[in-house]
Write an enzyme that holds these catalytic residues in place. Structure first.
Site, mmCIF file in Angstrom:
data_model
loop_
_atom_site.group_PDB
_atom_site.id
_atom_site.type_symbol
_atom_site.label_atom_id
_atom_site.label_comp_id
_atom_site.label_asym_id
_atom_site.label_seq_id
_atom_site.Cartn_x
_atom_site.Cartn_y
_atom_site.Cartn_z
ATOM 1 N N ALA A 11 -0.650 6.442 -9.043
ATOM 2 C CA ALA A 11 -1.242 6.692 -7.712
ATOM 3 C C ALA A 11 -2.080 5.471 -7.342
ATOM 4 O O ALA A 11 -3.259 5.574 -6.994
ATOM 5 C CB ALA A 11 -2.073 7.973 -7.698
ATOM 6 N N HIS A 71 -3.858 2.113 -5.940
ATOM 7 C CA HIS A 71 -4.474 1.680 -4.689
ATOM 8 C C HIS A 71 -5.007 0.268 -4.904
ATOM 9 O O HIS A 71 -4.858 -0.313 -5.992
ATOM 10 C CB HIS A 71 -5.580 2.648 -4.265
ATOM 11 C CG HIS A 71 -6.567 2.937 -5.357
ATOM 12 N ND1 HIS A 71 -7.462 2.003 -5.799
ATOM 13 C CD2 HIS A 71 -6.760 4.045 -6.114
ATOM 14 C CE1 HIS A 71 -8.189 2.535 -6.766
ATOM 15 N NE2 HIS A 71 -7.777 3.765 -6.985
ATOM 16 N N GLY A 121 -7.792 -0.892 -5.557
ATOM 17 C CA GLY A 121 -8.653 -1.076 -6.741
ATOM 18 C C GLY A 121 -7.821 -1.468 -7.956
ATOM 19 O O GLY A 121 -8.138 -2.422 -8.682
ATOM 20 N N HIS A 122 -6.710 -0.736 -8.173
ATOM 21 C CA HIS A 122 -5.843 -1.077 -9.312
ATOM 22 C C HIS A 122 -5.208 -2.456 -9.110
ATOM 23 O O HIS A 122 -5.088 -3.242 -10.049
ATOM 24 C CB HIS A 122 -4.692 -0.075 -9.429
ATOM 25 C CG HIS A 122 -5.103 1.327 -9.710
ATOM 26 N ND1 HIS A 122 -5.027 2.324 -8.771
ATOM 27 C CD2 HIS A 122 -5.593 1.906 -10.835
ATOM 28 C CE1 HIS A 122 -5.435 3.459 -9.300
ATOM 29 N NE2 HIS A 122 -5.794 3.241 -10.547
ATOM 30 N N GLN A 137 -6.732 13.911 -21.509
ATOM 31 C CA GLN A 137 -8.059 13.645 -20.950
ATOM 32 C C GLN A 137 -8.441 14.627 -19.834
ATOM 33 O O GLN A 137 -9.497 14.500 -19.244
ATOM 34 C CB GLN A 137 -8.194 12.204 -20.484
ATOM 35 C CG GLN A 137 -7.384 11.833 -19.262
ATOM 36 C CD GLN A 137 -7.419 10.334 -18.997
ATOM 37 O OE1 GLN A 137 -6.787 9.566 -19.702
ATOM 38 N NE2 GLN A 137 -8.164 9.914 -17.992
ATOM 39 N N GLU A 189 -14.853 -0.831 -12.694
ATOM 40 C CA GLU A 189 -16.262 -0.472 -12.877
ATOM 41 C C GLU A 189 -16.604 0.875 -12.217
ATOM 42 O O GLU A 189 -17.670 1.421 -12.451
ATOM 43 C CB GLU A 189 -17.104 -1.574 -12.240
ATOM 44 C CG GLU A 189 -18.488 -1.717 -12.787
ATOM 45 C CD GLU A 189 -19.072 -3.056 -12.392
ATOM 46 O OE1 GLU A 189 -19.104 -3.938 -13.258
ATOM 47 O OE2 GLU A 189 -19.445 -3.232 -11.226
HETATM 48 O O1 PAF Z 1 -9.090 5.252 -15.671
HETATM 49 C C1 PAF Z 1 -7.961 5.760 -15.819
HETATM 50 O O2 PAF Z 1 -7.102 5.750 -14.934
HETATM 51 C C2 PAF Z 1 -7.644 6.438 -17.147
HETATM 52 O O3 PAF Z 1 -8.748 7.107 -17.656
HETATM 53 C C3 PAF Z 1 -7.041 5.475 -18.189
HETATM 54 C C4 PAF Z 1 -8.028 4.422 -18.612
HETATM 55 C C5 PAF Z 1 -5.794 4.812 -17.626
HETATM 56 C C6 PAF Z 1 -6.631 6.263 -19.435
HETATM 57 O O4 PAF Z 1 -5.695 7.248 -19.142
#
Ligand code: PAF
Length: 281
Positions: free
Chosen positions: A32, A34, A36-37, A61, A148
């Site tokens: 997903a 955006h 930021g990534h 998680q 961050e």
């Molecule tokens: O920040 C995230 O998108 C997730 O927590 C990560 C670091 C990819 C681990 O699944």
């Protein structure tokens, strides 16, 4: 750009690149994607010969199955975006590939995960450590990049990396914001236009609070942020903690640490948003 779904294939490609002396950077994501990534990916590309991005919605998680179900999944769009910013390898495994059997490892994160996100979402950071340690093991990158916005997550990953004695650098990249100030997040896709406009009050309060740190005690600034955000009908603060940027423990006075960060979580309707501000570093 190569899309790889199997760990063995990923490891073969990485081994060949390393034999050729290439420097490898890794950007772990849950898709997903955006801006930021994409900022992380561009930075990874600039610093390294090969940029690997993982796109994997990690089930371990999520302590809330509804949240896992609702997490946006946009693999085709993600691939196109990654290609457009020059990513070399996308690792998009199925859950069975990463977890052929349940991961029972427990990471001792000391006090870092006893507060804020760790307190509100028990087991969340253990799941993050499970998946990130696996990704580090598959790719063995020279460096890995994290946003961050998830400030506590970066502290957790630094601790895990140190405790496991892994030889890689962790790079923390500043928050990318919409023009309005709203921190970019995959969860923003779930906000209505009205909610998006309301959510701007979060970053606005954080920015204004920074100006108050010279004239107001820390506890008053903290309360001011909570009250200001809560005064918007659609918003409800879950927590706003002002903490030491390394240990994540509460700070009582502005002089108690050289590195002070305010971390906030706010419900906007059903969507849980997080943001933070660095007061001192
Ligand atoms: O920040 C995230 O998108 C997730 O927590 C990560 C670091 C990819 C681990 O699944």
């Amino acid at each position: 750009m190569e899309i790889v779904r199997k760990i063995a294939d990923l490891q073969d490609i990485i081994a060949e690149a390393k034999n050729n002396g290439k420097r490898i950077g890794l950007v772990p994501t849950m898709g997903a994607l955006h801006e930021g990534h994409l900022t992380l990916v561009r930075r990874c590309k600039e610093d390294n010969d090969i940029c690997v991005v993982s796109v994997f919605v990690n089930p371990t998680q999520f302590n809330n199955p509804v949240d896992l179900d609702k997490y946006p999944r946009t693999p085709e769009k993600d691939s196109a975006l990654l290609e457009s910013v020059g990513c070399d390898i996308v690792f998009m495994p199925e859950a069975e590939e990463v977890y052929p059997e349940p991961d029972t490892r427990i990471f001792d994160l000391g006090e870092i995960d006893k507060v804020m996100e760790g307190k509100m979402r028990p087991g969340h950071f253990n799941g993050v450590c499970q998946v990130v340690s696996k990704l580090f093991d598959y790719v063995k990158p020279h460096v890995s990049y994290f946003g961050e916005k998830d400030f506590q997550q970066v502290a957790v990953i630094r601790k895990m990396t140190k405790d496991l004695g892994l030889d890689l650098d962790i790079v923390q990249v500043p928050i990318v914001r919409e023009e309005s100030g709203l921190a970019m997040s995959s969860r923003n896709m779930r906000l209505s236009e009205k909610e998006k406009a309301d959510a701007v009050a979060i970053s606005k309060a954080l920015f204004e609070s920074k100006e108050k740190m010279n004239i107001m005690p820390l506890s008053e600034v903290r309360q001011w942020v909570i009250d200001t955000v809560n005064s918007v009908d659609a918003l409800e603060v879950e927590y706003f903690d002002i903490v030491d940027g390394d240990t994540m423990q509460d700070v009582e006075n502005w002089n108690d640490s050289q590195y002070i960060v305010g971390c906030i979580t706010v419900y906007c309707g059903e969507v849980r948003l997080i943001d933070n501000i660095i007061y001192k570093n």
